[in-house]
Design an enzyme around this catalytic site. Structure first.
Site, PDB file in Angstrom:
ATOM      1  N   GLU A 163      -6.711   1.763  -3.649  1.00  0.00           N
ATOM      2  CA  GLU A 163      -5.248   1.795  -3.743  1.00  0.00           C
ATOM      3  C   GLU A 163      -4.680   0.377  -3.886  1.00  0.00           C
ATOM      4  OE1 GLU A 163      -3.425   4.833  -1.338  1.00  0.00           O
ATOM      5  OE2 GLU A 163      -2.061   3.360  -0.496  1.00  0.00           O
TER       6      GLU A 163
ATOM      7  N   ARG B 220      -0.508   9.333  -0.565  1.00  0.00           N
ATOM      8  CA  ARG B 220      -1.618   9.812  -1.406  1.00  0.00           C
ATOM      9  C   ARG B 220      -1.506  11.286  -1.764  1.00  0.00           C
ATOM     10  NH1 ARG B 220      -6.575   6.480   1.501  1.00  0.00           N
ATOM     11  NH2 ARG B 220      -6.006   4.504   0.542  1.00  0.00           N
TER      12      ARG B 220
ATOM     13  N   PHE C 261       0.850  -1.182   0.000  1.00  0.00           N
ATOM     14  CA  PHE C 261       0.000   0.000   0.000  1.00  0.00           C
ATOM     15  C   PHE C 261       0.891   1.238   0.000  1.00  0.00           C
ATOM     16  CE2 PHE C 261      -4.629   0.854   0.829  1.00  0.00           C
ATOM     17  CZ  PHE C 261      -5.117  -0.275   0.209  1.00  0.00           C
TER      18      PHE C 261
ATOM     19  N   ARG D 205      -3.130  10.834   5.669  1.00  0.00           N
ATOM     20  CA  ARG D 205      -3.293   9.462   6.166  1.00  0.00           C
ATOM     21  C   ARG D 205      -2.723   8.461   5.173  1.00  0.00           C
ATOM     22  NH1 ARG D 205      -7.049   5.289   5.135  1.00  0.00           N
ATOM     23  NH2 ARG D 205      -8.571   6.583   4.033  1.00  0.00           N
TER      24      ARG D 205
ATOM     25  N   HIS E  68      -7.921  11.285  -2.752  1.00  0.00           N
ATOM     26  CA  HIS E  68      -7.395   9.964  -3.143  1.00  0.00           C
ATOM     27  C   HIS E  68      -7.023  10.023  -4.619  1.00  0.00           C
ATOM     28  CE1 HIS E  68      -7.223   5.671  -3.936  1.00  0.00           C
ATOM     29  NE2 HIS E  68      -7.347   5.429  -2.646  1.00  0.00           N
TER      30      HIS E  68
ATOM     31  N   LEU F 131     -14.536   5.410  -5.765  1.00  0.00           N
ATOM     32  CA  LEU F 131     -13.152   5.029  -5.496  1.00  0.00           C
ATOM     33  C   LEU F 131     -12.728   3.760  -6.231  1.00  0.00           C
ATOM     34  CD1 LEU F 131     -10.718   5.636  -3.425  1.00  0.00           C
ATOM     35  CD2 LEU F 131     -11.550   3.581  -2.315  1.00  0.00           C
TER      36      LEU F 131
ATOM     37  N   HIS G  44     -11.697  12.144  -0.332  1.00  0.00           N
ATOM     38  CA  HIS G  44     -11.834  10.775   0.171  1.00  0.00           C
ATOM     39  C   HIS G  44     -11.931  10.679   1.692  1.00  0.00           C
ATOM     40  CE1 HIS G  44     -11.338   6.476   0.352  1.00  0.00           C
ATOM     41  NE2 HIS G  44     -10.196   6.570   1.009  1.00  0.00           N
TER      42      HIS G  44
ATOM     43  N   GLN H 139      -8.024  14.737   2.639  1.00  0.00           N
ATOM     44  CA  GLN H 139      -7.310  13.846   1.714  1.00  0.00           C
ATOM     45  C   GLN H 139      -8.033  13.702   0.374  1.00  0.00           C
ATOM     46  OE1 GLN H 139      -6.710   9.314   2.401  1.00  0.00           O
ATOM     47  NE2 GLN H 139      -4.712  10.269   2.587  1.00  0.00           N
TER      48      GLN H 139
HETATM   49  C1  LIG Z   1     -14.751   3.917  -0.637  1.00  0.00           C
HETATM   50  C2  LIG Z   1     -13.892   3.900   0.588  1.00  0.00           C
HETATM   51  C3  LIG Z   1     -12.927   2.913   0.738  1.00  0.00           C
HETATM   52  C4  LIG Z   1     -12.103   2.908   1.868  1.00  0.00           C
HETATM   53  N1  LIG Z   1     -11.174   1.904   2.001  1.00  0.00           N
HETATM   54  C5  LIG Z   1     -10.398   1.880   3.117  1.00  0.00           C
HETATM   55  C6  LIG Z   1      -9.450   0.820   3.307  1.00  0.00           C
HETATM   56  O1  LIG Z   1      -9.325  -0.093   2.494  1.00  0.00           O
HETATM   57  N2  LIG Z   1      -8.692   0.855   4.429  1.00  0.00           N
HETATM   58  C7  LIG Z   1      -8.796   1.840   5.376  1.00  0.00           C
HETATM   59  O2  LIG Z   1      -8.069   1.810   6.368  1.00  0.00           O
HETATM   60  N3  LIG Z   1      -9.708   2.833   5.216  1.00  0.00           N
HETATM   61  C8  LIG Z   1     -10.510   2.868   4.133  1.00  0.00           C
HETATM   62  N4  LIG Z   1     -11.436   3.871   3.989  1.00  0.00           N
HETATM   63  C9  LIG Z   1     -11.673   4.802   5.111  1.00  0.00           C
HETATM   64  C10 LIG Z   1     -12.508   4.091   6.191  1.00  0.00           C
HETATM   65  O3  LIG Z   1     -13.410   3.212   5.591  1.00  0.00           O
HETATM   66  C11 LIG Z   1     -13.294   5.069   7.056  1.00  0.00           C
HETATM   67  O4  LIG Z   1     -12.461   6.113   7.480  1.00  0.00           O
HETATM   68  C12 LIG Z   1     -13.828   4.344   8.289  1.00  0.00           C
HETATM   69  O5  LIG Z   1     -14.507   3.168   7.911  1.00  0.00           O
HETATM   70  C13 LIG Z   1     -14.726   5.239   9.116  1.00  0.00           C
HETATM   71  O6  LIG Z   1     -15.303   4.449  10.112  1.00  0.00           O
HETATM   72  P1  LIG Z   1     -16.100   5.092  11.322  1.00  0.00           P
HETATM   73  O7  LIG Z   1     -16.507   3.985  12.207  1.00  0.00           O
HETATM   74  O8  LIG Z   1     -15.305   6.195  11.897  1.00  0.00           O
HETATM   75  O9  LIG Z   1     -17.368   5.773  10.630  1.00  0.00           O
HETATM   76  P2  LIG Z   1     -18.526   5.191   9.699  1.00  0.00           P
HETATM   77  O10 LIG Z   1     -18.302   3.805   9.273  1.00  0.00           O
HETATM   78  O11 LIG Z   1     -18.749   6.222   8.645  1.00  0.00           O
HETATM   79  O12 LIG Z   1     -19.772   5.152  10.671  1.00  0.00           O
HETATM   80  C14 LIG Z   1     -20.421   6.322  11.108  1.00  0.00           C
HETATM   81  C15 LIG Z   1     -21.623   5.917  11.928  1.00  0.00           C
HETATM   82  O13 LIG Z   1     -22.190   7.072  12.538  1.00  0.00           O
HETATM   83  C16 LIG Z   1     -23.576   7.057  12.360  1.00  0.00           C
HETATM   84  N5  LIG Z   1     -24.050   8.441  12.418  1.00  0.00           N
HETATM   85  C17 LIG Z   1     -23.543   9.521  11.778  1.00  0.00           C
HETATM   86  N6  LIG Z   1     -24.241  10.622  12.099  1.00  0.00           N
HETATM   87  C18 LIG Z   1     -25.199  10.237  12.969  1.00  0.00           C
HETATM   88  C19 LIG Z   1     -26.244  10.901  13.641  1.00  0.00           C
HETATM   89  N7  LIG Z   1     -26.478  12.221  13.494  1.00  0.00           N
HETATM   90  N8  LIG Z   1     -27.046  10.177  14.454  1.00  0.00           N
HETATM   91  C20 LIG Z   1     -26.862   8.858  14.609  1.00  0.00           C
HETATM   92  N9  LIG Z   1     -25.900   8.158  13.981  1.00  0.00           N
HETATM   93  C21 LIG Z   1     -25.079   8.854  13.172  1.00  0.00           C
HETATM   94  C22 LIG Z   1     -23.781   6.381  11.025  1.00  0.00           C
HETATM   95  O14 LIG Z   1     -25.083   5.883  10.901  1.00  0.00           O
HETATM   96  C23 LIG Z   1     -22.732   5.277  11.123  1.00  0.00           C
HETATM   97  O15 LIG Z   1     -23.253   4.195  11.851  1.00  0.00           O
HETATM   98  C24 LIG Z   1     -12.249   3.901   2.860  1.00  0.00           C
HETATM   99  C25 LIG Z   1     -13.215   4.894   2.710  1.00  0.00           C
HETATM  100  C26 LIG Z   1     -14.019   4.912   1.584  1.00  0.00           C
HETATM  101  C27 LIG Z   1     -15.023   6.010   1.439  1.00  0.00           C
END
Ligand SMILES: Cc1cc2nc3c(=O)[nH]c(=O)nc-3n(C[C@H](O)[C@H](O)[C@H](O)COP(=O)(O)OP(=O)(O)OC[C@H]3O[C@@H](n4cnc5c(N)ncnc54)[C@H](O)[C@@H]3O)c2cc1C
Length: 564
Positions: free
Chosen positions: A244, A275, A113, A377, A231, A241, A342, A229
């Site tokens: 990577e 990135r 990566f 990141r 991407h 996306l 991203h 960031q």
């Molecule tokens: C397409 C894509 C591919 C990616 N691939 C990778 C990868 O391969 N490796 C890597 O390390 N990272 C990757 N990332 C980044 C990573 O996926 C995210 O940064 C990470 O999953 C975020 O997780 P989280 O638990 O912080 O938030 P999220 O998974 O976004 O969860 C947020 C939660 O908060 C809840 N929520 C939000 N607002 C409210 C509200 N007002 N009231 C109640 N609930 C609410 C939502 O319902 C959800 O349950 C990728 C990102 C994208 C977009």
């Protein structure tokens, strides 16, 4: 009024990991999500999760790569915690049932990566987030007696007690429109990032910065908000996306002359530089007329150099995305991509246990800023961040809860205020602008003025436009006047959250008069450690953002010139 030791807002990877950790410590836990938990945006994560699990690897090497990737803005104590705890966390995931890809010897396979000095990304094809999220959800079901799930509940604000501590939240049941106040000894924000502030973005429609804005409004400081960031490989039209992992498997980036232009800016790492470096190199090719596709706004990503069998096995999701969204079979021809928004490195400022400066308020995952990513990141470090700091927050909050009584709080006034605000949105006259129009303008503005390259004039203009959009949003109208699944009214609230995120991003970008990581100021093109090796913190002062600074924690790696 429901009362819990630990209330977790957000049920993506950070939230679910926090819930499991708090439940295992014996706390009574509630986890709330505006969508069904397995639809949280973590499900979209593709390429994998980093951990120094190879016998040839060492967490110090992972930590150094992360510090360098952050352009020396990451806090090294937090990076040490994350990287040293990574192997144990990944093994724990496997023991819970995540079917990580294996090599011919039956060991966990690792892929290359960006910005990493060796292969250290564990993966499940290119659906790693989905695999992780579903396994955690299974585990959560096992804890149904101690973990109460509030699925499809939308949080509108945080509750604070007289001493200023956080003691719960107000939320709306999306299915019925009913409002409720929740008391909690501790609240963990795990609400994800704010990608929808930009258009296009790789992030789903639900990623609207709610947690960042709610914490900011409750008085918590935000940190590193200027670091957004881009991407390097997103589909030109939609911003979808292409992981990577494609470059990790060996794919090349080519300009209109068929040249692997990364040789100019990163002769050693080429396509696998960090990135920020790759996105800038692409944008320079595009700006200087060597782009491909209509208008020359793209770059070719050539996956045909990866053996077809391997692509079909390890990158099967992007094979589908290429066909469905660009009409391209990536195993046979290059696909046109460009840099796209991203991830946000900034967020709610926390310590390594997820604690914010507000007693009882924690944050973990993309909503938070520990700061392990600093200015940029590394790919596959976010899933790790969510799990490590999700777990640590859950454990810490559970321990804190054990030593205190349930707060006594009269939430009626705030409950009424939030309910009235929703009614007022629903009843707005249908003149002025629609919520969706303002959201589009905001996204396009940010993508034009606060993107890969920035300057004072563009940023100041963006700030003025954001002020106008803020005013317009206060009277923007919606169609749906019902109570059941009224996503329209939630969209209006989300727009106000996004405007707070946009404003703080631009204020931070104006403040930082240097180029570091994802922030490249064409009017200040050099990194300036003497003046700017510090975090920019932003708090809400009245109704305006107020800037202050905090030091970067350096433990073992002194800043040096970054070369890939
Ligand atoms: C397409 C894509 C591919 C990616 N691939 C990778 C990868 O391969 N490796 C890597 O390390 N990272 C990757 N990332 C980044 C990573 O996926 C995210 O940064 C990470 O999953 C975020 O997780 P989280 O638990 O912080 O938030 P999220 O998974 O976004 O969860 C947020 C939660 O908060 C809840 N929520 C939000 N607002 C409210 C509200 N007002 N009231 C109640 N609930 C609410 C939502 O319902 C959800 O349950 C990728 C990102 C994208 C977009």
């Amino acid at each position: 009024m429901p009362a819990h030791d630990v209330l977790i807002i957000g049920a993506g990877l950070a939230g679910q990991r926090a819930a499991l950790a708090a439940a295992r410590e014996g706390a009574s836990v509630a986890i709330m999500s505006k969508v069904h938990p397995v639809r949280s945006h973590s499900v979209a994560a593709a390429g994998g999760i980093n951990a120094a699990i190879s016998v040839d690897d060492d967490w110090h090497s992972h930590a150094y790569d992360t510090v360098k990737g952050s352009d020396f803005l990451g806090d090294q104590d937090a990076i040490e915690v994350m990287c040293s705890e990574a192997p144990g966390e990944v093994m724990h995931l496997e023991h819970m049932g995540v079917t990580f890809h294996r090599n011919d010897r039956g060991e966990m396979d690792l892929r290359a990566f960006g910005g990493a000095s060796m292969k250290r990304t564990a993966y499940v094809a290119d659906i790693t987030g989905q695999a992780l999220l579903h396994v955690l959800y299974e585990q959560l079901m096992k804890h149904h007696e101690t973990v109460q799930r509030y699925e499809e509940w939308f949080t509108t604000s945080l509750l604070r007690d007289e001493a200023g501590g956080c003691c719960g939240a107000i939320a709306r049941d999306v299915r019925s429109g009913r409002m409720e106040a929740f008391t909690a000894k501790n609240v963990i924000l795990a609400c994800g990032g704010a990608g929808q502030v930009y258009k296009p973005t790789t992030n789903g429609l639900i990623v609207t910065g709610d947690g960042i804005a709610m914490a900011y409004r409750a008085g918590a400081p935000l940190m590193d908000m200027e670091m957004v960031q881009y991407h390097p490989t997103c589909l030109v039209e939609t911003g979808i996306l292409i992981t990577e992992g494609a470059r990790g498997e060996g794919a090349h980036l080519l300009n209109s002359e068929g040249e692997r232009f990364m040789e100019k800016s990163a002769p050693n790492k080429m396509e696998l530089a960090s990135r920020d470096v790759v996105s800038r190199a692409e944008q320079i090719e595009i700006n200087e007329g060597r782009g491909v596709g209509p208008g020359g706004v793209g770059i070719h990503l050539d996956v045909t150099v990866v053996p077809r069998k391997r692509t079909l096995e390890a990158l099967r999701e992007i094979v589908n995305l290429g066909k469905d969204f660009a009409g391209v079979d990536i195993t046979r021809e290059p696909i046109t991509i460009r840099p796209g928004q991203h991830y946000i490195m900034g967020g709610v400022k926390t310590d390594v246990d997820g604690q914010t400066p507000i007693a009882g308020l924690y944050a973990a995952g993309e909503v938070a800023c520990v700061s392990v990513h600093g200015g940029n990141r590394l790919g596959a470090n976010s899933l790790l961040d969510t799990l490590i700091f999700g777990r640590r927050s859950g454990e810490h909050a559970a321990a804190r809860a054990a030593s205190m009584a349930m707060p006594e709080v009269d939430a009626n006034a705030q409950l009424r205020r939030d309910a009235d605000a929703i009614d007022a949105i629903i009843n707005r006259p249908r003149d002025g602008r629609r919520v969706s129009e303002i959201k589009n303008e905001l996204g396009e503005l940010m993508n034009a003025k606060a993107a890969v390259f920035r300057d004072e004039q563009g940023l100041q203009g963006a700030l003025e436009t954001i002020a106008r959009l803020k005013e317009e949003a206060d009277s923007a109208w919606i169609d749906d006047r019902g109570t059941v699944f009224n996503q329209d009214v939630l969209g209006a609230i989300e727009l106000s959250y996004m405007i707070d995120c946009a404003e703080t991003t631009v204020v931070g970008a104006i403040e930082r008069k240097e180029s570091r990581g994802a922030q490249f100021r064409t009017d200040f093109p050099e990194r300036n450690d003497e003046q700017w090796l510090k975090h920019i913190d932003i708090t809400l002062d009245g109704d305006r953002p107020k800037v202050s600074y905090s030091p970067v924690t350096i433990t073992q790696w002194q800043p040096e010139e970054r070369k890939y």
